[in-house]
Design an enzyme around this catalytic site. Structure first.
Site, PDB file in Angstrom:
ATOM      1  N   SER A 133      24.016  -2.305  14.620  1.00 12.42           N
ATOM      2  CA  SER A 133      25.030  -1.800  13.693  1.00 12.42           C
ATOM      3  C   SER A 133      25.798  -0.703  14.408  1.00 12.42           C
ATOM      4  O   SER A 133      25.233   0.339  14.754  1.00 12.42           O
ATOM      5  CB  SER A 133      24.316  -1.233  12.457  1.00 12.42           C
ATOM      6  OG  SER A 133      25.214  -0.514  11.643  1.00 12.42           O
ATOM      7  N   LYS A 150      27.355  -5.833  14.298  1.00 10.62           N
ATOM      8  CA  LYS A 150      27.934  -5.430  13.013  1.00 10.62           C
ATOM      9  C   LYS A 150      28.798  -4.206  13.248  1.00 10.62           C
ATOM     10  O   LYS A 150      28.359  -3.228  13.844  1.00 10.62           O
ATOM     11  CB  LYS A 150      26.780  -5.142  12.052  1.00 10.62           C
ATOM     12  CG  LYS A 150      27.038  -4.176  10.924  1.00 10.62           C
ATOM     13  CD  LYS A 150      25.844  -4.176   9.959  1.00 10.62           C
ATOM     14  CE  LYS A 150      25.595  -2.818   9.324  1.00 10.62           C
ATOM     15  NZ  LYS A 150      24.368  -2.812   8.495  1.00 10.62           N
ATOM     16  N   LYS A 208      30.932  -1.180  11.532  1.00 16.13           N
ATOM     17  CA  LYS A 208      31.224  -0.428  10.319  1.00 16.13           C
ATOM     18  C   LYS A 208      32.741  -0.403  10.156  1.00 16.13           C
ATOM     19  O   LYS A 208      33.470  -0.231  11.149  1.00 16.13           O
ATOM     20  CB  LYS A 208      30.686   1.004  10.457  1.00 16.13           C
ATOM     21  CG  LYS A 208      29.156   1.065  10.493  1.00 16.13           C
ATOM     22  CD  LYS A 208      28.581   0.813   9.116  1.00 16.13           C
ATOM     23  CE  LYS A 208      27.078   1.033   9.097  1.00 16.13           C
ATOM     24  NZ  LYS A 208      26.525   0.804   7.744  1.00 16.13           N
ATOM     25  N   ASP A 259      30.441  -4.007   7.880  1.00 14.98           N
ATOM     26  CA  ASP A 259      29.762  -3.302   6.781  1.00 14.98           C
ATOM     27  C   ASP A 259      30.681  -2.186   6.293  1.00 14.98           C
ATOM     28  O   ASP A 259      31.007  -1.264   7.045  1.00 14.98           O
ATOM     29  CB  ASP A 259      28.436  -2.711   7.270  1.00 14.98           C
ATOM     30  CG  ASP A 259      27.619  -2.078   6.145  1.00 14.98           C
ATOM     31  OD1 ASP A 259      28.083  -2.075   4.981  1.00 14.98           O
ATOM     32  OD2 ASP A 259      26.512  -1.571   6.439  1.00 14.98           O
ATOM     33  N   GLU A 280      29.408  -7.095   4.621  1.00 19.45           N
ATOM     34  CA  GLU A 280      28.359  -6.368   3.900  1.00 19.45           C
ATOM     35  C   GLU A 280      28.950  -5.304   2.960  1.00 19.45           C
ATOM     36  O   GLU A 280      29.772  -4.483   3.376  1.00 19.45           O
ATOM     37  CB  GLU A 280      27.441  -5.714   4.948  1.00 19.45           C
ATOM     38  CG  GLU A 280      26.215  -5.017   4.408  1.00 19.45           C
ATOM     39  CD  GLU A 280      25.326  -4.496   5.549  1.00 19.45           C
ATOM     40  OE1 GLU A 280      25.475  -4.956   6.710  1.00 19.45           O
ATOM     41  OE2 GLU A 280      24.504  -3.608   5.278  1.00 19.45           O
ATOM     42  N   ASP A 305      23.967  -4.870   0.205  1.00 14.69           N
ATOM     43  CA  ASP A 305      23.016  -3.872   0.697  1.00 14.69           C
ATOM     44  C   ASP A 305      22.766  -2.905  -0.466  1.00 14.69           C
ATOM     45  O   ASP A 305      21.855  -3.116  -1.291  1.00 14.69           O
ATOM     46  CB  ASP A 305      23.622  -3.180   1.939  1.00 14.69           C
ATOM     47  CG  ASP A 305      22.824  -1.984   2.457  1.00 14.69           C
ATOM     48  OD1 ASP A 305      21.865  -1.558   1.800  1.00 14.69           O
ATOM     49  OD2 ASP A 305      23.172  -1.439   3.531  1.00 14.69           O
ATOM     50  N   LYS A 327      16.233  -3.480   2.613  1.00 14.71           N
ATOM     51  CA  LYS A 327      15.733  -2.239   3.217  1.00 14.71           C
ATOM     52  C   LYS A 327      14.540  -1.810   2.388  1.00 14.71           C
ATOM     53  O   LYS A 327      14.655  -1.648   1.164  1.00 14.71           O
ATOM     54  CB  LYS A 327      16.792  -1.137   3.189  1.00 14.71           C
ATOM     55  CG  LYS A 327      17.940  -1.369   4.155  1.00 14.71           C
ATOM     56  CD  LYS A 327      18.923  -0.224   4.110  1.00 14.71           C
ATOM     57  CE  LYS A 327      20.120  -0.519   5.016  1.00 14.71           C
ATOM     58  NZ  LYS A 327      21.222   0.416   4.791  1.00 14.71           N
ATOM     59  N   GLY A 334      18.543  -1.293   8.348  1.00 12.16           N
ATOM     60  CA  GLY A 334      17.963  -0.118   8.985  1.00 12.16           C
ATOM     61  C   GLY A 334      18.614   1.136   8.453  1.00 12.16           C
ATOM     62  O   GLY A 334      19.696   1.091   7.857  1.00 12.16           O
TER      63      GLY A 334
HETATM   64  O1  OSB Z   1      24.611   0.514   5.497  1.00 16.34           O
HETATM   65  O2  OSB Z   1      23.248  -0.449   6.752  1.00 16.34           O
HETATM   66  C1  OSB Z   1      23.779   0.601   6.369  1.00 16.34           C
HETATM   67  C2  OSB Z   1      22.506   3.534   8.460  1.00 16.34           C
HETATM   68  C3  OSB Z   1      22.369   4.502   7.493  1.00 16.34           C
HETATM   69  C4  OSB Z   1      22.711   4.204   6.198  1.00 16.34           C
HETATM   70  C5  OSB Z   1      23.205   2.939   5.874  1.00 16.34           C
HETATM   71  C6  OSB Z   1      23.335   1.963   6.837  1.00 16.34           C
HETATM   72  C7  OSB Z   1      23.014   2.277   8.153  1.00 16.34           C
HETATM   73  C8  OSB Z   1      23.184   1.350   9.266  1.00 16.34           C
HETATM   74  C9  OSB Z   1      22.389   1.608  10.509  1.00 16.34           C
HETATM   75  O3  OSB Z   1      23.969   0.437   9.256  1.00 16.34           O
HETATM   76  C10 OSB Z   1      21.385   0.569  10.800  1.00 16.34           C
HETATM   77  C11 OSB Z   1      20.434   1.033  11.873  1.00 16.34           C
HETATM   78  O4  OSB Z   1      20.773   0.909  13.055  1.00 16.34           O
HETATM   79  O5  OSB Z   1      19.341   1.539  11.543  1.00 16.34           O
HETATM   80 MG    MG Z   2      24.806  -1.557   4.970  1.00 14.56          MG
END
Ligand code: OSB
Ligand code: MG
Length: 368
Positions: A135, A161, A163, A188, A213, A238, A262, A290
């Protein structure tokens, strides 16, 4: 099993990169780490609540308070027959899932260690390796984004992925897709859009995304169902999925075709398993999300991701991607986008006391 000591630590670990999402930015991972001791064994759980209530309503402070006042007393000095038995007594605590998940995951680790089996096996996992993706933070420029994608593709990650947020979406994706025509790519939005943004979100259909996402508000499952009728890219939820009941609702309304699970967001492995069953019955693929976890949380993620329903690459990237040093050994590392599932008892990783104490900023002990 009777827990006779609980140790709740506040831990701060520097991240190797700045992580920018539509909801905020950080370069340090601050979290609560729970150690439950019973019969000479220790089980560990990592709380994924963040410092501020921007991803979820829980924070380090609220989770710490609920753990101390409402959750730890349910296990300290009490005979707990199973992690599921804890779930039943903790059911009267509404919400606060990340806090609950902290205790539940520590108990899962503890019980698996007591039985001498891996947590993966105890949960019903059958994969020996899991596919992992990555991510990527919102990069300051298109060039930086392309460079970062290239670096992670070269490391073998099986899905990239990105952001996104309003103003950093269509053109950014166009450039990345042009530079990498065949990678598995997703985005995402962390709930940054509304249905009024449908034209922008529909424009992303051109880039062959595996899924998009959480585009809309975390409480708006019906809105995602409406968006799903308007765009071609499959929607993955999510933030909106806090429980198996939410998963049922979202699937029934056709609000998503994929679910990011999660453990912390849903309150522990038990609820994650319930979501796994709901999704399996509906043919909905899962993947493990994550929260920039350190070693303990990452090991729990890898254990749940070893179940067959987790059929898409997750966000459980290599520990070394995030941290110079980790609080467990062995460190969880992927190679060629595959991460081995530990086979030792419990999470299969051991906490390193010396390193942990260096990163610990606060330590509270609770005895019977
Ligand atoms: O939306 O998936 C998410 C990290 C913190 C809060 C929300 C998210 C995330 C990530 C990071 O996308 C995923 C990772 O590398 O742990
Ligand atoms: Mg997410």
């Amino acid at each position: 099993m009777k827990v006779d000591l609980a140790v709740l630590r506040t831990v701060e670990m520097p991240l190797k990169f700045r992580f920018k999402t539509s909801f905020g930015e950080t370069n340090v991972k601050k979290f609560l780490l729970l150690e439950l001791r019973a019969g000479g064994l220790a089980g560990w759980g990592e709380c994924v609540a963040e410092e501020n209530p921007f991803y979820s309503s829980e924070t380090l402070d609220t989770a710490g308070a609920i753990l101390e006042k409402n959750l730890l007393p349910l296990v300290l000095g009490q005979e707990t027959a199973s992690p599921g038995a804890f779930d039943r007594v903790a059911a009267r605590v509404r919400g606060n899932r990340m806090a609950k998940g902290t205790v539940e995951t520590a108990l899962r680790d503890l019980f698996a260690r007591a039985q001498g089996v891996s947590l993966s096996k105890a949960l019903g996992g059958t994969r020996t390796t899991i596919e992992v993706g990555v991510s990527l933070s919102i990069a300051p420029t298109v060039e930086a984004a392309i460079e970062n994608v290239g670096k992670h593709v070269a490391q073998g990650y099986r899905r990239i992925k990105l952001k996104i947020e309003p103003g950093c979406d269509v053109e950014r994706l166009r450039a990345v897709r042009e530079a990498f025509p065949s990678i598995v790519l997703t985005v995402d939005a962390n709930a940054a859009y509304t249905l009024d943004d449908t034209p922008t979100l529909a424009a992303l259909d051109a880039f062959g995304l595996d899924y998009m996402e959480q585009p809309l508000h975390h409480e708006d499952i019906a809105g995602h169902a409406e968006l799903a009728r308007r765009i071609k890219t499959p929607i993955c939820l999510d933030e909106s999925i806090r429980s198996a009941a939410d998963a049922k609702t979202a699937i029934a309304l056709r609000a998503c075709k994929v679910i990011n699970v999660k453990i912390g967001r849903v309150g522990g492995h038990g609820e994650a398993l319930a979501i796994h069953d709901v999704a399996a019955a509906a043919g909905i693929p899962l993947w493990c999300g994550g929260m920039l976890e350190a070693g303990v949380g990452r090991a729990h993620n890898v254990a749940i991701a070893s179940l067959m329903g987790f059929s898409k690459p997750g966000d459980t990237s290599s520990s070394s991607r995030y941290f110079e040093e980790d609080v467990v050994e062995p460190r969880l590392e992927a190679s060629d986008g595959l991460m081995p599932v530990p086979t030792g008892p419990g999470t299969g990783v051991e906490v390193r006391a010396g390193i942990l104490s260096r990163f610990t900023t606060e330590k509270r002990e609770y005895r019977t």
